[in-house]
Design a protein around this motif. Structure first.
Motif, PDB file in Angstrom:
ATOM      1  N   GLN B   5      -3.821   6.280   0.065  1.00 20.92           N
ATOM      2  CA  GLN B   5      -4.944   5.400  -0.275  1.00 20.92           C
ATOM      3  C   GLN B   5      -5.249   5.441  -1.760  1.00 20.92           C
ATOM      4  O   GLN B   5      -5.367   6.509  -2.344  1.00 20.92           O
ATOM      5  CB  GLN B   5      -6.186   5.811   0.518  1.00 20.92           C
ATOM      6  N   SER B   6      -5.342   4.280  -2.336  1.00 21.03           N
ATOM      7  CA  SER B   6      -5.582   4.065  -3.780  1.00 21.03           C
ATOM      8  C   SER B   6      -4.926   5.135  -4.652  1.00 21.03           C
ATOM      9  O   SER B   6      -5.569   5.779  -5.455  1.00 21.03           O
ATOM     10  CB  SER B   6      -7.067   3.936  -4.109  1.00 21.03           C
ATOM     11  N   SER B   8      -2.956   6.377  -7.672  1.00 20.21           N
ATOM     12  CA  SER B   8      -2.622   5.970  -9.037  1.00 20.21           C
ATOM     13  C   SER B   8      -2.043   7.168  -9.753  1.00 20.21           C
ATOM     14  O   SER B   8      -2.380   8.315  -9.451  1.00 20.21           O
ATOM     15  CB  SER B   8      -3.868   5.487  -9.784  1.00 20.21           C
ATOM     16  N   ARG B  19       0.330   4.168 -17.310  1.00 22.06           N
ATOM     17  CA  ARG B  19       0.077   4.039 -15.883  1.00 22.06           C
ATOM     18  C   ARG B  19       1.343   3.564 -15.187  1.00 22.06           C
ATOM     19  O   ARG B  19       1.849   2.482 -15.481  1.00 22.06           O
ATOM     20  CB  ARG B  19      -1.073   3.043 -15.660  1.00 22.06           C
ATOM     21  N   ASN B  22      -0.327   2.053  -9.674  1.00 19.20           N
ATOM     22  CA  ASN B  22      -1.679   1.546  -9.731  1.00 19.20           C
ATOM     23  C   ASN B  22      -2.161   1.114  -8.344  1.00 19.20           C
ATOM     24  O   ASN B  22      -1.615   0.172  -7.763  1.00 19.20           O
ATOM     25  CB  ASN B  22      -1.747   0.368 -10.714  1.00 19.20           C
ATOM     26  N   ASP B  23      -3.123   1.839  -7.806  1.00 22.27           N
ATOM     27  CA  ASP B  23      -3.796   1.479  -6.561  1.00 22.27           C
ATOM     28  C   ASP B  23      -2.809   1.165  -5.421  1.00 22.27           C
ATOM     29  O   ASP B  23      -2.748   0.054  -4.920  1.00 22.27           O
ATOM     30  CB  ASP B  23      -4.721   0.276  -6.819  1.00 22.27           C
ATOM     31  N   ASN B  25      -1.579   1.459  -1.680  1.00 21.58           N
ATOM     32  CA  ASN B  25      -2.090   1.723  -0.328  1.00 21.58           C
ATOM     33  C   ASN B  25      -0.980   1.468   0.679  1.00 21.58           C
ATOM     34  O   ASN B  25      -0.490   0.348   0.785  1.00 21.58           O
ATOM     35  CB  ASN B  25      -3.283   0.808  -0.021  1.00 21.58           C
ATOM     36  N   GLU B  59      -4.053  10.479  -8.759  1.00 17.90           N
ATOM     37  CA  GLU B  59      -5.396  10.222  -8.229  1.00 17.90           C
ATOM     38  C   GLU B  59      -5.281   9.468  -6.916  1.00 17.90           C
ATOM     39  O   GLU B  59      -4.292   8.788  -6.667  1.00 17.90           O
ATOM     40  CB  GLU B  59      -6.200   9.350  -9.210  1.00 17.90           C
ATOM     41  N   GLY B  60      -6.313   9.582  -6.101  1.00 17.05           N
ATOM     42  CA  GLY B  60      -6.297   8.905  -4.818  1.00 17.05           C
ATOM     43  C   GLY B  60      -6.170   9.908  -3.699  1.00 17.05           C
ATOM     44  O   GLY B  60      -6.341  11.105  -3.909  1.00 17.05           O
ATOM     45  N   GLU B 216       2.850  -1.655  -8.969  1.00 18.65           N
ATOM     46  CA  GLU B 216       1.955  -2.120  -7.906  1.00 18.65           C
ATOM     47  C   GLU B 216       2.753  -2.663  -6.731  1.00 18.65           C
ATOM     48  O   GLU B 216       3.878  -3.103  -6.886  1.00 18.65           O
ATOM     49  CB  GLU B 216       1.034  -3.228  -8.441  1.00 18.65           C
TER      50      GLU B 216
END
Lengths: 281, 247
Positions: B5-6, B8, B19, B22-23, B25, B59-60, B216
């Motif tokens: 989940q999300s 990054s 980065r 990115n996000d 899921n 992160e996430g 992404e």
């Protein structure tokens, strides 16, 4: 017209385990066409390409009954004569532009250098022609790319630069050894389109070495299929789907297909006879 | 089985970080084969590396079988998840015999009945005990990839992360390895997360595919949608068109 005639080419490498007979009795004639040499790793396809330009390591033994390029007998050429043919008349594009471009020279300088080696022109003229060439290979901002180093450009861009350099002396033959297999699918097609446009415009014959049957089926005119150092089948590219040799058929069938998915893919059983049996059409 | 989940991830650089994910899921069910497809640099392998613990500092939230990955030790993680790499030449220690290569994970876990497990894993991938005293350089590319797969299944994991497992292999060997992966999936009730740039290979093995571009996920499509051309994103269409044009 026959551009290049190869008859009974044999290449033997000296290795730790003894002599390795990498290419066995390979014969073909290249006309003004796009000829593919396909095969799996170790089949000898790259060795054939290199043997034409005598680019194999010095310990390699190359023999042939005939290696005729236009009026020149390549077998009789000394080192100096071969060097005059390399690049000028027969040039080669390698797989990965990252390793074929000079890392400490800007892209533009390298193209200019290629120009001034082959033509007697001033530096300014060389630069102008190099920019022109970059435009020809569909590079949007030639001025900018001219002053960049190879590590600053993408793989697709690098391969276009390589093509530009190889096309500059307007050779009669280009040998392209897996020129697109290091590239992403979306740029592969662009690079192939550029290559096609240039060789058609400048009337260059192409030897396209590849492991990718689906690619050569679309891109080339004729295909030589190599197995164990021998040509097992020579076939028109658009007839590949109806190939008769079991090895070629096996290769075609082992590819996963989107349209016709099979739970289990057919696996090839290799026949010892493929290494020796003469193939007849 | 796997829930991301999300997610990054920023790759630290000398001046500024970049980065690269990115996000993200994704939710993958037990026993599913899920594919990640995209170009070089799109971040598909980075997702595997976050899962495998090769990338830290993402992160996430990632959960494996409902348990948060951040709270799972590497040792525990390796019980449930194993990875097979792209390059069978680089993935095996050149100076270790096949016996030692397969023994290593068992020794780390302190497991008993090592010989039986080694023999069983070898048999599972279609090799036999005659390979045990050999070194990787004495094996063909396909045999090496079989050893790498044997090493991945020897700890009886639930999930296998496959990073371009066939792209370094010839097409005839690719077919053998794909068949092997299919049969292992069925026999061991494995969950696969596979990365490939080749849509044909992905669609052969996976029921669902996430298409990635610039870090992404642009679209998740089922195999049936792919085959019927039911795709929405322009980039998926490019990939699909390319794959179909070559059949």
């Amino acid at each position: 017209m026959d551009v290049l005639t190869v008859e009974k080419l044999n290449v033997t490498f000296r290795t730790d385990e003894g002599l390795k007979h990498a290419v066995r009795d390979v014969s073909f004639t290249l006309r003004n066409e796009k000829l593919a040499i396909v095969g799996e790793s170790g089949s000898g396809k790259s060795t054939v390409g290199k043997a034409i330009l005598r680019l194999n390591p010095p310990s390699t033994r190359v023999t042939a009954e005939k290696l005729q390029f236009g009026k020149t007998n390549l077998l009789a050429c000394n080192e100096k004569e071969i060097r005059a043919i390399r690049g000028q008349h027969i040039s080669m594009i390698m797989q990965d532009p990252k390793f074929s471009l000079n890392p400490v020279m800007t892209v533009g300088e390298q193209i200019s250098e290629a120009l001034s080696v082959h033509r007697n022109i001033s530096r300014r003229e060389a630069k102008e022609a190099a920019l022109e060439m970059l435009k020809e290979v569909s590079i949007a901002d030639p001025e900018h790319v001219y002053s960049q180093y190879p590590h600053e450009i993408s793989g697709g861009m690098g391969q276009r630069v390589m093509i530009a350099m190889m096309v500059i002396p307007e050779p009669d033959i280009i040998i392209a050894d897996e020129p697109t297999s290091a590239l992403d699918v979306s740029v592969q097609q662009d690079v192939l389109n550029i290559l096609t446009r240039l060789i058609e415009k400048k009337n260059i014959s192409l030897i396209f070495i590849s492991h990718d049957l689906n690619l050569v089926k679309k891109f080339c005119d004729r295909v030589l299929v190599m197995y164990g150092g021998r040509v097992v089948e020579s076939i028109k590219a658009n007839e590949l789907s109806n190939a008769s040799h079991p090895y070629t058929r096996g290769l075609m069938e082992s590819l996963p297909s989107l349209k016709h998915r099979r739970e289990t893919l057919p696996v090839m059983t290799r026949d010892q006879n493929w290494l020796t049996q003469e193939y007849t059409t | 089985m796997i829930s991301i989940q999300s997610l990054s991830f920023d790759m630290p650089g000398s001046t500024k970080s970049k980065r690269i994910l990115n996000d993200i899921n994704i939710s993958i069910g037990k026993g599913e084969c899920f594919g990640l497809v995209g170009e070089s640099g799109s971040g598909k392998t980075s997702i595997l590396k976050c899962l495998a613990g090769q990338f830290q500092g993402w992160e996430g939230a990632i959960a494996i079988q409902g348990k948060s990955l951040a709270e799972t030790s590497l040792k525990e993680r390796s019980n449930t998840m194993q990875m097979v790499f792209q390059d069978p030449y680089g993935a095996l220690h050149p100076r270790h015999t096949i016996r030692k290569i397969l023994n290593e994970p068992l020794a780390i876990k302190g497991l008993s009945d090592k010989s039986e497990r080694i023999l069983k894993a070898l048999k599972d991938v279609g090799l036999d005990e005659t390979f045990l005293p050999r070194y990787p350089h004495q094996l063909s590319g396909g045999q090496r990839q079989r050893v790498a797969i044997a090493r991945a299944i020897i700890l009886d994991p639930d999930i296998i992360l496959l990073d371009e497992p066939t792209s370094a292999l010839d097409v005839s060997v690719q077919a053998e390895i794909l068949n092997l992966l299919t049969s292992l999936h069925r026999r061991h009730q494995l969950t696969y997360l596979m990365v490939s740039h080749d849509l044909g290979v992905i669609a052969h093995l996976c029921e669902r595919v996430a298409v990635m571009k610039s870090g992404e996920i642009v679209e998740v499509v089922s195999r049936d949608d792919l085959v019927e051309g039911n795709v929405a994103h322009a980039y998926t269409k490019v990939l699909l068109q390319h794959a179909l044009s070559r059949e």
